[in-house]
Design an enzyme around this catalytic site. Structure first.
Site, PDB file in Angstrom:
ATOM      1  CG  ASP A  98     -42.532  -9.797-161.342  1.00  0.00           C
ATOM      2  OD1 ASP A  98     -42.343 -10.215-162.026  1.00  0.00           O
ATOM      3  OD2 ASP A  98     -43.269  -8.514-161.678  1.00  0.00           O
ATOM      4  CD  GLU A 164     -47.858  -9.436-164.093  1.00  0.00           C
ATOM      5  OE1 GLU A 164     -49.483  -9.308-164.945  1.00  0.00           O
ATOM      6  OE2 GLU A 164     -47.848  -9.974-163.069  1.00  0.00           O
ATOM      7  CD  GLU A 165     -47.107  -9.364-159.415  1.00  0.00           C
ATOM      8  OE1 GLU A 165     -48.297  -8.941-159.555  1.00  0.00           O
ATOM      9  OE2 GLU A 165     -47.558 -10.659-159.737  1.00  0.00           O
ATOM     10  CG  HIS A 396     -51.337 -11.026-155.978  1.00  0.00           C
ATOM     11  ND1 HIS A 396     -50.870  -9.813-155.613  1.00  0.00           N
ATOM     12  CD2 HIS A 396     -50.720 -11.981-156.779  1.00  0.00           C
ATOM     13  CE1 HIS A 396     -50.965 -10.221-157.468  1.00  0.00           C
ATOM     14  NE2 HIS A 396     -50.300 -10.954-157.570  1.00  0.00           N
TER      15      HIS A 396
END
Length: 436
Positions: A98, A164-165, A396
């Protein structure tokens, strides 16, 4: 005698691993493919539980290799099963697929220009954490291993994990849902390996830590109840904002005065506070939300207990009331020490001993931890920074950048770790709740 026998097995395992399989021709054949896959995925990112095109690309690739494929796992996950020519153990390899709601800010020819809606807002979408590299690497591993079934003693399970996030609000997802749906069973996984690219580690370098490697992440919500009054007459009310300030100060004393930071790091952060509507009104209530990061189960339990106690006691001391509710987000990413010791000779052979380095624990979190609760696991970091670069951007962020010139090192590491593990007679024990 048992100890001597174990030492003999370890020495035997090391001697076998020191030779390694001869897969150089296969590695070279896929090097450019892996880079191309990564760049195509980077240019077409998708958010958690919405990775439809990414999953389709992965599934088609695995099917073309003759690998048994299951789709729709935990919504958009893909699982491949490759059986070697000889029976044996089961090893799992995981890549997350993702992207993040971040607008990319660079001039790459494969820059993402994708936008979508996230929590009611129009946002850019970017692989700002390197999951595109993880996906491409594991696709490469699958291709190499599918051509070398004669060298595989057992079964390899390829896990391409969505979200996963974190899944969208109100949805389940990620590793926890995959585990819930039985991804670590049928056949049961004996060990699992995973990697994460790192934008601040030079290309060609692998870093790792035995034991607690990445932190457990928890979310807390603190609700403070006071008594509303006019801002000019604070004595006629109970100020929840003042109480909140005292609580924040008190929470930090848990870290600075009650936590043995020589053991492992720990963090308590208040990320948001909401209270009041007007400059001259002392409000009735306040809400705070934040995160807790711990790398040791005993420390985690102690911090949780003290937070609940302290929040209530501080509020009472100032005439109010307060509650603290703590929810788990991810567990501790715990590298099984026996498995790490067993696989280090392989990693050093693949990367070169000087390029395999230990590192300190990371207070970031990874839901790979949920797989490690089901089987011994080893999660390591792969360099993605151009050597000699004086400026690298954190994960990020809009400027996040990865040097993908040596993704092949990730392919080599996961491939040869899998083969060496399956060929070894050693199977580390699982400690479901490891201590630091």
């Amino acid at each position: 005698m048992r100890k001597l026998g174990l030492m003999a097995l370890v020495l035997f395992g090391v001697s076998v691993q020191a030779q390694g399989p001869n897969l150089e021709k296969d590695y070279k054949a896929i090097e450019s493919k892996v880079i191309d896959w990564r760049r195509e995925i980077h240019q077409n990112p998708e958010l958690g539980n919405r990775e439809f095109k990414t999953a389709e690309k992965i599934a088609k690739h695995l099917e073309s290799l003759g690998i048994e494929v299951q789709t729709g796992v935990a919504h958009t996950g893909v699982v491949g099963l490759l059986k070697g020519d000889l029976p044996g153990k089961v090893v799992a390899l995981r890549a997350d697929i993702d992207a993040l709601p971040v607008t990319e800010r660079n001039d790459l020819p494969f820059k993402s220009t994708v936008t979508t809606e996230f929590m009611g807002e129009e946002v850019g979408v970017m692989h700002a954490c390197g999951h595109d590299t993880h996906t491409a690497i594991l696709m490469g591993v699958a291709e190499v291993m599918s051509k070398n079934k004669d060298k595989i003693k057992g079964t390899v399970k390829f896990i391409f994990q969505p979200a996963e996030e974190g899944p969208p609000p109100g949805e389940e997802g990620g590793a926890l849902l995959m585990v819930k749906e039985g991804v670590m069973d049928n056949p049961k996984v004996d060990a699992i390996f995973g990697l994460h690219i790192n934008s601040q580690t030079p290309v060609g370098v692998i870093k790792y830590k035995s034991g607690g490697t990445m932190a457990a992440a928890q979310e807390f919500t603190i609700n403070v109840k006071g008594k509303q009054s006019h801002g000019s007459q604070p004595w006629s009310g109970v100020d929840p904002i003042l109480i909140s300030a005292k609580i924040i100060d008190g929470l930090q004393s848990i870290i600075s005065r009650e936590t043995d930071l020589t053991n492992e790091a720990a963090v308590i952060t208040v990320g948001k506070i909401r209270s009041g509507v007007r400059f001259n009104i002392i409000p009735e209530s306040a809400e705070m939300i934040g995160t807790i990061r711990t790398l040791d189960y005993d420390m985690k339990d102690k911090l949780n207990k003290r937070m609940v106690e302290m929040v209530s006691d501080i509020a009472k001391a100032y005439g109010g009331e307060a509650t603290c509710v703590i929810k788990d987000a991810t567990d501790i990413t715990y590298n099984n020490p026996e498995l790490v010791e067993q696989m280090l000779p392989t990693i050093k052979r693949v990367a070169g001993e000087a390029n395999v380095q230990t590192q300190k624990a990371v207070t970031g979190a990874e839901d790979f931890s949920y797989f490690q609760r089901e089987a011994p696991g080893f999660f390591f970091f792969l360099g993605g920074m151009t050597p000699g670069n004086t400026e690298s951007y954190p994960h990020h962020t809009p400027d996040f950048l990865i040097d993908d010139s040596d993704l092949l090192l990730g392919v080599r590491a996961l491939t040869e770790m899998s083969i060496d593990y399956l060929n070894s007679d050693l199977t580390p024990r699982l400690d479901i709740k490891p201590k630091g």
